[in-house]
Design an enzyme around this catalytic site. Structure first.
Site, PDB file in Angstrom:
ATOM      1  N   GLY A  89       1.020   3.575   0.713  1.00 30.94           N
ATOM      2  CA  GLY A  89      -0.342   3.245   1.133  1.00 30.94           C
ATOM      3  C   GLY A  89      -1.331   4.178   0.447  1.00 30.94           C
ATOM      4  O   GLY A  89      -1.009   5.331   0.165  1.00 30.94           O
ATOM      5  N   LYS A 122      -6.795  -6.032  -2.742  1.00 31.06           N
ATOM      6  CA  LYS A 122      -7.208  -6.987  -1.712  1.00 31.06           C
ATOM      7  C   LYS A 122      -8.658  -7.413  -1.923  1.00 31.06           C
ATOM      8  O   LYS A 122      -9.494  -6.599  -2.317  1.00 31.06           O
ATOM      9  CB  LYS A 122      -7.054  -6.362  -0.305  1.00 31.06           C
ATOM     10  CG  LYS A 122      -5.673  -5.742  -0.062  1.00 31.06           C
ATOM     11  CD  LYS A 122      -5.451  -5.273   1.352  1.00 31.06           C
ATOM     12  CE  LYS A 122      -4.158  -4.475   1.473  1.00 31.06           C
ATOM     13  NZ  LYS A 122      -4.337  -3.016   1.252  1.00 31.06           N
ATOM     14  N   HIS A 145      -8.045  -9.777   2.452  1.00 36.21           N
ATOM     15  CA  HIS A 145      -7.865  -8.563   3.256  1.00 36.21           C
ATOM     16  C   HIS A 145      -7.903  -8.845   4.752  1.00 36.21           C
ATOM     17  O   HIS A 145      -7.121  -8.287   5.534  1.00 36.21           O
ATOM     18  CB  HIS A 145      -8.942  -7.542   2.871  1.00 36.21           C
ATOM     19  CG  HIS A 145      -8.610  -6.121   3.208  1.00 36.21           C
ATOM     20  ND1 HIS A 145      -8.949  -5.056   2.410  1.00 36.21           N
ATOM     21  CD2 HIS A 145      -7.968  -5.575   4.263  1.00 36.21           C
ATOM     22  CE1 HIS A 145      -8.520  -3.931   2.962  1.00 36.21           C
ATOM     23  NE2 HIS A 145      -7.927  -4.221   4.093  1.00 36.21           N
ATOM     24  N   SER A 204      -3.594 -11.090   4.553  1.00 39.39           N
ATOM     25  CA  SER A 204      -3.429  -9.927   5.419  1.00 39.39           C
ATOM     26  C   SER A 204      -4.204 -10.153   6.709  1.00 39.39           C
ATOM     27  O   SER A 204      -5.284 -10.748   6.690  1.00 39.39           O
ATOM     28  CB  SER A 204      -3.942  -8.674   4.697  1.00 39.39           C
ATOM     29  OG  SER A 204      -3.818  -7.537   5.524  1.00 39.39           O
ATOM     30  N   GLN A 229       0.359  -9.341   5.273  1.00 35.96           N
ATOM     31  CA  GLN A 229       0.404  -7.900   5.548  1.00 35.96           C
ATOM     32  C   GLN A 229      -0.297  -7.638   6.879  1.00 35.96           C
ATOM     33  O   GLN A 229      -1.489  -7.937   7.020  1.00 35.96           O
ATOM     34  CB  GLN A 229      -0.282  -7.116   4.421  1.00 35.96           C
ATOM     35  CG  GLN A 229      -0.212  -5.613   4.657  1.00 35.96           C
ATOM     36  CD  GLN A 229      -0.962  -4.771   3.634  1.00 35.96           C
ATOM     37  OE1 GLN A 229      -1.820  -3.964   3.987  1.00 35.96           O
ATOM     38  NE2 GLN A 229      -0.640  -4.946   2.363  1.00 35.96           N
TER      39      GLN A 229
HETATM   40  P1  NAP Z   1       0.621   5.148   8.054  1.00 36.87           P
HETATM   41  O1  NAP Z   1       1.437   4.821   6.865  1.00 36.87           O
HETATM   42  O2  NAP Z   1       0.948   4.548   9.350  1.00 36.87           O
HETATM   43  O3  NAP Z   1       0.637   6.708   8.395  1.00 36.87           O
HETATM   44  C1  NAP Z   1       0.097   7.635   7.656  1.00 36.87           C
HETATM   45  C2  NAP Z   1      -0.103   8.924   8.431  1.00 36.87           C
HETATM   46  O4  NAP Z   1       1.110   9.575   8.758  1.00 36.87           O
HETATM   47  C3  NAP Z   1      -0.840   9.747   7.494  1.00 36.87           C
HETATM   48  O5  NAP Z   1      -1.842  10.400   8.216  1.00 36.87           O
HETATM   49  C4  NAP Z   1       0.174  10.716   6.910  1.00 36.87           C
HETATM   50  O6  NAP Z   1      -0.458  11.942   6.656  1.00 36.87           O
HETATM   51  C5  NAP Z   1       1.231  10.808   8.012  1.00 36.87           C
HETATM   52  N1  NAP Z   1       2.630  10.814   7.504  1.00 36.87           N
HETATM   53  C6  NAP Z   1       3.129  10.188   6.421  1.00 36.87           C
HETATM   54  N2  NAP Z   1       4.459  10.374   6.319  1.00 36.87           N
HETATM   55  C7  NAP Z   1       4.827  11.120   7.385  1.00 36.87           C
HETATM   56  C8  NAP Z   1       6.065  11.643   7.833  1.00 36.87           C
HETATM   57  N3  NAP Z   1       7.184  11.421   7.156  1.00 36.87           N
HETATM   58  N4  NAP Z   1       6.067  12.384   8.969  1.00 36.87           N
HETATM   59  C9  NAP Z   1       4.917  12.621   9.641  1.00 36.87           C
HETATM   60  N5  NAP Z   1       3.723  12.155   9.272  1.00 36.87           N
HETATM   61  C10 NAP Z   1       3.670  11.404   8.154  1.00 36.87           C
HETATM   62  O7  NAP Z   1      -0.942   4.938   7.635  1.00 36.87           O
HETATM   63  P2  NAP Z   1      -1.937   3.770   7.348  1.00 36.87           P
HETATM   64  O8  NAP Z   1      -2.833   4.294   6.286  1.00 36.87           O
HETATM   65  O9  NAP Z   1      -2.513   3.279   8.623  1.00 36.87           O
HETATM   66  O10 NAP Z   1      -1.075   2.565   6.754  1.00 36.87           O
HETATM   67  C11 NAP Z   1      -0.479   2.632   5.476  1.00 36.87           C
HETATM   68  C12 NAP Z   1      -1.199   1.789   4.431  1.00 36.87           C
HETATM   69  O11 NAP Z   1      -1.268   0.430   4.834  1.00 36.87           O
HETATM   70  C13 NAP Z   1      -2.661   2.156   4.185  1.00 36.87           C
HETATM   71  O12 NAP Z   1      -2.804   3.345   3.450  1.00 36.87           O
HETATM   72  C14 NAP Z   1      -3.134   0.913   3.474  1.00 36.87           C
HETATM   73  O13 NAP Z   1      -2.653   0.927   2.133  1.00 36.87           O
HETATM   74  C15 NAP Z   1      -2.433  -0.167   4.299  1.00 36.87           C
HETATM   75  N6  NAP Z   1      -3.281  -0.686   5.408  1.00 36.87           N
HETATM   76  C16 NAP Z   1      -3.734  -1.967   5.309  1.00 36.87           C
HETATM   77  C17 NAP Z   1      -4.519  -2.504   6.305  1.00 36.87           C
HETATM   78  C18 NAP Z   1      -4.984  -3.922   6.212  1.00 36.87           C
HETATM   79  O14 NAP Z   1      -5.915  -4.307   6.925  1.00 36.87           O
HETATM   80  N7  NAP Z   1      -4.361  -4.724   5.376  1.00 36.87           N
HETATM   81  C19 NAP Z   1      -4.882  -1.748   7.429  1.00 36.87           C
HETATM   82  C20 NAP Z   1      -4.387  -0.445   7.525  1.00 36.87           C
HETATM   83  C21 NAP Z   1      -3.577   0.068   6.514  1.00 36.87           C
HETATM   84  P3  NAP Z   1      -0.285  12.726   5.229  1.00 36.87           P
HETATM   85  O15 NAP Z   1      -1.011  11.957   4.174  1.00 36.87           O
HETATM   86  O16 NAP Z   1      -0.914  14.038   5.541  1.00 36.87           O
HETATM   87  O17 NAP Z   1       1.200  12.813   4.984  1.00 36.87           O
HETATM   88  C1  WDT Z   2      -7.984  -4.668  11.512  1.00 36.52           C
HETATM   89  C2  WDT Z   2      -8.934  -3.742  11.895  1.00 36.52           C
HETATM   90  C3  WDT Z   2      -7.862  -5.055  10.209  1.00 36.52           C
HETATM   91  C4  WDT Z   2      -8.649   0.425   7.628  1.00 36.52           C
HETATM   92  C5  WDT Z   2      -9.760  -3.182  10.920  1.00 36.52           C
HETATM   93  C6  WDT Z   2      -8.673  -4.513   9.256  1.00 36.52           C
HETATM   94  C7  WDT Z   2      -9.508  -0.480   8.224  1.00 36.52           C
HETATM   95  C8  WDT Z   2      -8.714  -2.201   6.760  1.00 36.52           C
HETATM   96  C9  WDT Z   2      -7.831   0.033   6.599  1.00 36.52           C
HETATM   97  C10 WDT Z   2      -7.861  -1.289   6.153  1.00 36.52           C
HETATM   98  C11 WDT Z   2      -9.599  -3.596   9.629  1.00 36.52           C
HETATM   99  C12 WDT Z   2      -9.522  -1.787   7.770  1.00 36.52           C
HETATM  100  N1  WDT Z   2      -6.942   0.963   6.036  1.00 36.52           N
HETATM  101  O1  WDT Z   2      -6.135   0.675   5.170  1.00 36.52           O
HETATM  102  O2  WDT Z   2      -6.955   2.152   6.468  1.00 36.52           O
HETATM  103  O3  WDT Z   2     -10.870  -3.953   7.552  1.00 36.52           O
HETATM  104  O4  WDT Z   2     -11.629  -2.314   9.085  1.00 36.52           O
HETATM  105  O5  WDT Z   2      -7.078  -1.720   5.161  1.00 36.52           O
HETATM  106  S1  WDT Z   2     -10.545  -2.939   8.479  1.00 36.52           S
END
Ligand code: NAP
Ligand code: WDT
Length: 324
Positions: free
Chosen positions: A23, A85, A118, A167, A191
Site C-alpha cells: 500500500g 485508481k 476508486h 473498489s 478492492q
Molecule cells: P494497513 O495496511 O491496514 O496498515 C498499515 C499500518 O500498519 C501502517 O500504519 C503501518 O505503519 C502499520 N504496519 C505495517 N506493517 C505492520 C506490522 N507488520 N506490524 C505492525 N504494524 C504494521 O493500511 P492502509 O493504508 O489502511 O491499507 C493499505 C493500503 O490499501 C493503502 O495504503 C492503500 O494503498 C489501500 N487502500 C485503499 C482504499 C480504497 O478506498 N480503495 C482505502 C484504504 C486503503 P508503518 O508504515 O509505520 O509500518
Molecule cells: C471508504 C471511506 C472508501 C483513504 C473513505 C474510501 C481514504 C480512500 C484511503 C483511500 C474512502 C479514502 N487510503 O488509501 O488511505 O476515498 O476517503 O484509498 S476515501
C-alpha cells in the site's frame, strides 16, 4: 512450476496479479520522499505489486522508485504490477482517459497494470480532490457508473492499462456492471476493506462465484488516521486471538493477518514505509495457518468498518448501507 506463479493469481482477463501488494497511501504530514524510499526497499525484498492512486498525491515519488529499480536492473517493468485508481472528480466518461494519462505522466510510465474506479460516488469535476460547498459539505454528483465503466474499457483497449476493476463496490453495484448491456470486460477485482474484524465472507463468496478477485485493503487494521478512523475503534493487531496464533507460529500478528487473507484466496495489501516491517510483511509465504487457526480468525469477525464514508451516505450509489 514457476514458483512466482504460486504467488500470483490469474485474473479473468488472463493477466496475473501478485497475491501480496504494498500500500502507498500515507497520512498527512509524512514527507513525500518516504514513499520513494519505502517502495525501493519493498522491491528489494520481493514485493512486485504496488497499490497506488491519484488521490494519494505521491505518484511522482512512487513512479520514481519503480523507474530507479528498473534502471538499476533489480526488476523489469513487466515484473511489476502497478495499480492506480480513478478519483471521483473524474467519473464523467469524457474525463476518464485524461485522468489516467495524468497519473501516467506523474509516474513517467507508459502503462499501468490495473486501473480501478476508486469509489462508486462521483464528485464535482475540478482540481480539488474534495470539492466542498460554502458550508463545508463535499459536493457529490451522480454519474452513471456503467458510462464510467465503458470509458475504462476504452483505456484498456488503448493500451494505457492492462486490466480494469473497481473498489468499494457492494454486490448490487457489481451486478449492475456485470449486467450492463454490451459489457466488453468484467472487472478483474473489487478492492475493499477486509481484515479479521470485517472479513467480507459473503462478498468474497459472491466475487469468487463471478471470477472476480477480492483485494483486501486495511488488512492490518488501517493507519488509524484520525481524519477517517474513529480513535475508539478496535485495534486489529492487538487482538488476543490473533496474537496467540502468532506466538504459536513464532510470527507477528501482522504476518498472521496477511497470511489469513492469502490462505482464503484474497489478494492482500499491506502499507508500511518502515524497512523492518516491509521485510516482515513479505515473510508470509514460508509458514501456514492450520484449519483451526483459520476458523478461529474467521470467528473474530464483527463487521466493523473503519472507513464508513459517512459524508456520502445519501448518495444513490453509497455502498455500505446493504449487508454486503
Ligand atoms: P494497513 O495496511 O491496514 O496498515 C498499515 C499500518 O500498519 C501502517 O500504519 C503501518 O505503519 C502499520 N504496519 C505495517 N506493517 C505492520 C506490522 N507488520 N506490524 C505492525 N504494524 C504494521 O493500511 P492502509 O493504508 O489502511 O491499507 C493499505 C493500503 O490499501 C493503502 O495504503 C492503500 O494503498 C489501500 N487502500 C485503499 C482504499 C480504497 O478506498 N480503495 C482505502 C484504504 C486503503 P508503518 O508504515 O509505520 O509500518
Ligand atoms: C471508504 C471511506 C472508501 C483513504 C473513505 C474510501 C481514504 C480512500 C484511503 C483511500 C474512502 C479514502 N487510503 O488509501 O488511505 O476515498 O476517503 O484509498 S476515501
Amino acid at each position: 512450476m514457476n514458483p512466482k506463479r504460486g504467488r500470483s493469481v490469474k485474473l479473468n482477463d488472463g493477466h496475473f496479479m501478485p497475491v501480496l501488494g504494498l500500500g502507498t497511501a500515507a497520512s498527512e504530514g509524512v514527507p513525500k520522499s518516504k514513499a520513494t524510499e519505502a517502495i525501493k526497499v519493498a522491491i528489494d525484498v520481493g514485493f512486485r505489486h504496488i497499490d497506488a492512486a491519484y488521490l494519494y498525491e505521491n505518484e511522482e515519488e512512487v513512479g520514481k522508485a519503480i523507474r530507479e529499480k528498473v534502471a538499476d536492473g533489480t526488476v523489469k517493468r513487466e515484473d511489476i504490477f502497478y495499480t492506480t485508481k480513478l478519483w471521483s472528480t473524474f467519473f464523467r466518461p469524457e474525463l476518464v482517459q485524461q485522468a489516467l494519462e495524468r497519473s501516467l505522466k506523474k509516474l513517467q510510465l507508459d502503462y499501468v497494470d490495473l486501473f480501478l474506479i476508486h469509489l462508486p460516488m462521483a464528485m464535482k469535476p475540478g482540481e480539488e480532490l474534495l470539492p466542498k460547498d460554502a458550508s463545508g459539505k463535499v459536493i457529490l454528483e451522480t454519474v452513471d457508473l456503467c458510462d464510467t465503466w465503458e470509458a475504462l474499457e476504452k483505456c484498456k483497449d488503448a493500451g494505457l492499462t492492462k486490466s480494469i476493476g473497481v473498489s468499494n463496490f457492494n454486490r448490487k453495484l457489481l451486478e449492475m456492471i456485470l449486467n450492463k448491456p454490451g459489457l466488453k470486460y468484467k472487472p478483474v477485482c473489487n478492492q475493499v476493506e477486509c481484515h479479521p474484524y470485517l472479513n467480507q465472507s459473503k462478498l468474497l463468496e459472491f466475487c469468487k462465484s463471478k471470477d472476480i478477485v477480492l483485494v483486501a485493503y486495511s488488512a492490518l487494521g488501517t493507519q488509524r488516521d484520525p481524519k477517517w478512523v474513529d480513535k475508539d475503534s478496535p485495534v486489529v493487531l492487538e487482538d488476543p486471538t490473533l496474537n496467540a496464533i502468532a506466538k504459536k507460529h513464532n510470527r507477528s500478528a501482522g504476518q498472521v493477518a496477511l497470511r489469513y487473507q492469502v490462505q482464503r484466496g484474497v489478494v492482500v495489501l499491506a502499507k508500511s514505509f518502515n524497512e523492518k516491517r516491509i521485510k516482515e510483511n513479505f515473510q508470509v509465504f514460508d509458514f501456514e495457518l492450520t484449519p483451526e487457526d483459520m476458523k478461529a480468525i474467521d470467528g473474530l469477525n464483527k463487521n466493523y468498518r473503519y472507513f464508513k464514508l459517512a459524508f456520502a451516505a445519501d448518495h444513490p450509489y453509497y455502498p455500505f448501507s446493504e449487508e454486503y
